[in-house]
Design an enzyme around this catalytic site. Structure first.
Site, PDB file in Angstrom:
ATOM      1  CB  SER A 273      -0.875   0.017   1.250  1.00  0.00           C
ATOM      2  OG  SER A 273      -1.480   1.296   1.394  1.00  0.00           O
TER       3      SER A 273
ATOM      4  CE1 TYR B 291      -5.020  -1.785   4.027  1.00  0.00           C
ATOM      5  CE2 TYR B 291      -3.972   0.357   3.730  1.00  0.00           C
ATOM      6  CZ  TYR B 291      -4.413  -0.846   3.200  1.00  0.00           C
ATOM      7  OH  TYR B 291      -4.254  -1.105   1.870  1.00  0.00           O
TER       8      TYR B 291
END
Ligand code: ZN
Length: 658
Positions: free
Chosen positions: A542, A555
């Site tokens: 990410s 996250y």
């Protein structure tokens, strides 16, 4: 064997060609008559040319069509008189024959006519049917077969000795027909090859085939009446052993292959026979199987078995190439296509594609039955090596394989994608399938039944270690290993500040985004380490790893841990020729996580329109799942062959990342 003829369906056929297609499909439906492109049929008719002249035409099965599914357009129209004249020549080379076929074909767009076109043309009946019926080749391939065939069929069928298909066979059959045919002749038996029937009516020719083959079946049933003996169950090979076998065979072939296994009761019983070596090491039931199964299967599964098979294949090639090919002929790969494992009661089928494996497996299932039945009739006898070599290296047979063209990048390779049901995972599945891989798609959600034979969905909760272990065993057993692993599954929970984050929330994100991937990597390592061309792992990270944002602690931390895991794997696994690379995508909005409402509110919170928000990066481009998938696929290909441990942003440019 029963006739499948249905008068109502036949009545729907508007002309002879449609009837021809219909009764050909009836033949094709019965695997004991024809397998995978085997057999051919024709009908004679007329056609007006552009000058208004009516010509006699042979509509004969075009190559590339299968009798099981053939349509009227699968029959190539060829000028009949031209073919009949060709049969009267003293000689005709294969290349001349193919040229003449092309010249005499009335539709340039039609597929090449069957290599048996001349033979069909010389039979003076409207409908001609030809199959490689199991029962007939069982009789012809047994000791004393010719006498048994003559006893059974008397003078109803002309018996033709084994000859190479093509001109030589057509010429012989035309002469035999002229010499021997009488009012009661309804067909021909071709020793070690198959059977022809003919008639003026489609139904008569088809039903002759069914009844004549049925007679052969009854002879076999009488001879092999002994009840099959029970067989002690054997243990299957472990998935890692199978991956080892696949690697050895791939190395012998020079390209990666898939290996499927068959442990049916019939296979286990056949492999428990004391005479399994003598039965299986002679040759195929009918020569055209050789391009699918090779001449003989490999017995055993260790490296020595592979080395011995390869050495034997090279010797067989060297022994025959001068007489039946010459210097211009190049040896095909020497790897087996069928492996018989007596210890594990398993038949392994080998192929570059799942379809090749299926064909080899199915042909060999029939072959085993034919060999057993012929043995019960007095002794299984295959054609000698030189005759088989002649067919294996016949230009026209090798041309069938060449039809497939240059294989796609990942042909023969096995990929596993997590989170495959939607978004980036589904796009990765599509990109890998498009490059020729077989793909196992893992998701916690059920997926629609696969319509692509190369796609295998599996349901698995990756948060459950035991389930992951079982899933990897199951997935790797399908085709004998694993080459490519795409770690994509993950959750992207809605924002929570650290102060508001409870332990359960934190734990859940780490479990799914980090722990499950660590478990998966551990379970997949033995298989990736045995990948014929080296294993490849792509991790979907990410943008939050290099550029975290407030409110996404769980996250961002999980993706950072996953990235670190992948970097260490790149270091630890290089020695096993496994490459591990990472993609850091950002703002991929077509994943299903992003509803229109969420998009609108996010855009509004930045003071942007949805359109601006979608392209809010330096290049001003929108990132789609497919972009991530295509990069992931390319990272597994030759462009990244010398790269491991890389982290590549896929975000349209982000000043915090740059
Ligand atoms: Zn044939």
């Amino acid at each position: 064997m029963n006739s499948l003829w249905n008068e109502n369906e036949a009545a729907n056929c508007r002309n002879d060609l449609e009837l021809r297609a219909y009764s050909s499909r009836l033949l094709g439906q019965d695997k004991s008559l024809v397998l995978h492109g085997g057999g051919n049929t024709s009908v004679k008719g007329t056609r007006a040319n552009i000058f208004g002249e009516v010509e006699d035409v042979l509509f004969v099965k075009g190559s590339g069509w299968d009798l099981e599914t053939i349509q009227p357009r699968g029959f190539t129209p060829v000028r009949l008189s031209h073919l009949v004249r060709l049969a009267r020549l003293n000689s005709l080379t294969d290349m001349q024959m193919v040229n003449e076929f092309r010249a005499a074909t009335l539709d340039p767009a039609a597929p090449g006519p069957s290599v048996e076109a001349i033979l069909h043309a010389t039979i003076p009946f409207r409908f001609v049917d030809h199959t490689h019926a199991d029962a007939v080749v069982t009789l012809t391939n047994s000791s004393g077969g010719q006498a048994r065939i003559q006893d059974l069929y008397g003078d109803r069928l002309i018996v033709i000795p084994y000859l190479m298909p093509g001109f030589e066979l057509a010429q012989y059959c035309a002469r035999a027909f002229a010499r021997e045919a009488h009012a009661g002749t309804v067909g021909m038996v071709l020793m070690n090859h198959g059977i022809f029937t003919w008639a003026e009516e489609a139904r008569t020719s088809y039903e002759l085939m069914v009844s004549l083959v049925g007679e052969a079946e009854r002879v076999i049933a009488t001879a092999s009446r002994s009840a099959p003996s029970a067989v002690a169950a054997s243990e299957p090979m472990t998935p890692v052993e199978k991956a080892e076998l696949r690697r050895e065979i791939s190395s012998a072939a020079g390209f990666p292959v898939l290996v499927t296994s068959n442990r049916s009761a019939n296979v286990q019983r056949f492999l428990s026979r004391a005479d399994v070596t003598q039965l299986t090491q002679q040759g195929p039931a009918t020569p055209d199987h050789i391009i699918r199964t090779k001449r003989i299967p490999m017995l055993g599964t260790d490296k020595l078995a592979v080395d011995t098979y390869v050495a034997d294949y090279k010797r067989y090639f060297a022994d025959n190439v001068q007489a039946y090919g010459g210097d211009a002929v190049r040896m095909v790969d020497p790897a087996p296509r069928v492996v018989l494992d007596v210890n594990h009661g398993t038949l392994f089928a080998v192929g570059r594609t799942a379809k090749d494996c299926r064909i080899a497996n199915e042909i060999y299932e029939h072959t085993m039955r034919i060999q057993e039945n012929a043995e019960a009739l007095g002794g299984w006898r295959s054609l000698p090596q030189n005759r088989l070599f002649q067919v294996e290296y016949w230009d026209l047979e090798q041309a069938k394989l060449a039809l497939a063209g240059k294989p796609a990048l990942f042909t023969g390779e096995i990929a596993l994608v997590t989170g495959a049901a939607r978004g980036i995972g589904a796009a990765c599945v599509a990109s890998l399938l498009a490059r020729g891989a077989v793909v196992i798609g893992v998701d916690i959600a059920a997926q629609p039944a696969a319509t692509n034979a190369n796609y295998h969905p599996i349901i698995c909760d990756l948060a459950d270690d035991a389930a992951v272990d079982a899933m990897v065993s199951k997935a790797t057993a399908l085709f004998g290993g694993l080459d490519i692993l795409i770690l994509n599954a993950g959750i992207f929970p809605s924002g929570k500040a650290i102060a508001q984050m409870d332990a359960e929330f934190w734990r859940k994100v780490q479990t799914i985004n980090v722990d499950s991937n660590a478990a998966l990597m551990r379970c997949c390592h033995p298989f990736l380490a045995r990948a014929p061309q080296g294993g490849r792992v792509v991790v979907v990270g990410s943008k939050n790893v290099p550029a975290p944002g407030p409110g996404a602690a769980a996250y961002s931390a999980s993706k950072a841990a996953l990235t670190q895991l992948a970097r260490v794997a790149a270091m630890e696994w290089g020695v096993d020729h496994i490459r591990v690379n990472i993609i850091h995508p950002n703002a991929v909005f077509d994943t299903g996580l992003w509803t229109d409402d969420i998009l609108r509110s996010r855009a509004a919170s930045y003071g942007l329109t949805v359109e601006q928000y979608r392209k809010n990066n330096i290049l001003g481009v929108e990132i789609a799942s497919r972009d991530v998938a295509e990069l992931a696929a390319e990272m597994c290909g030759p462009i990244f062959a010398k790269t491991t441990g890389a982290q590549v942003p896929l975000d349209g440019g982000n000043d915090r990342v740059i």
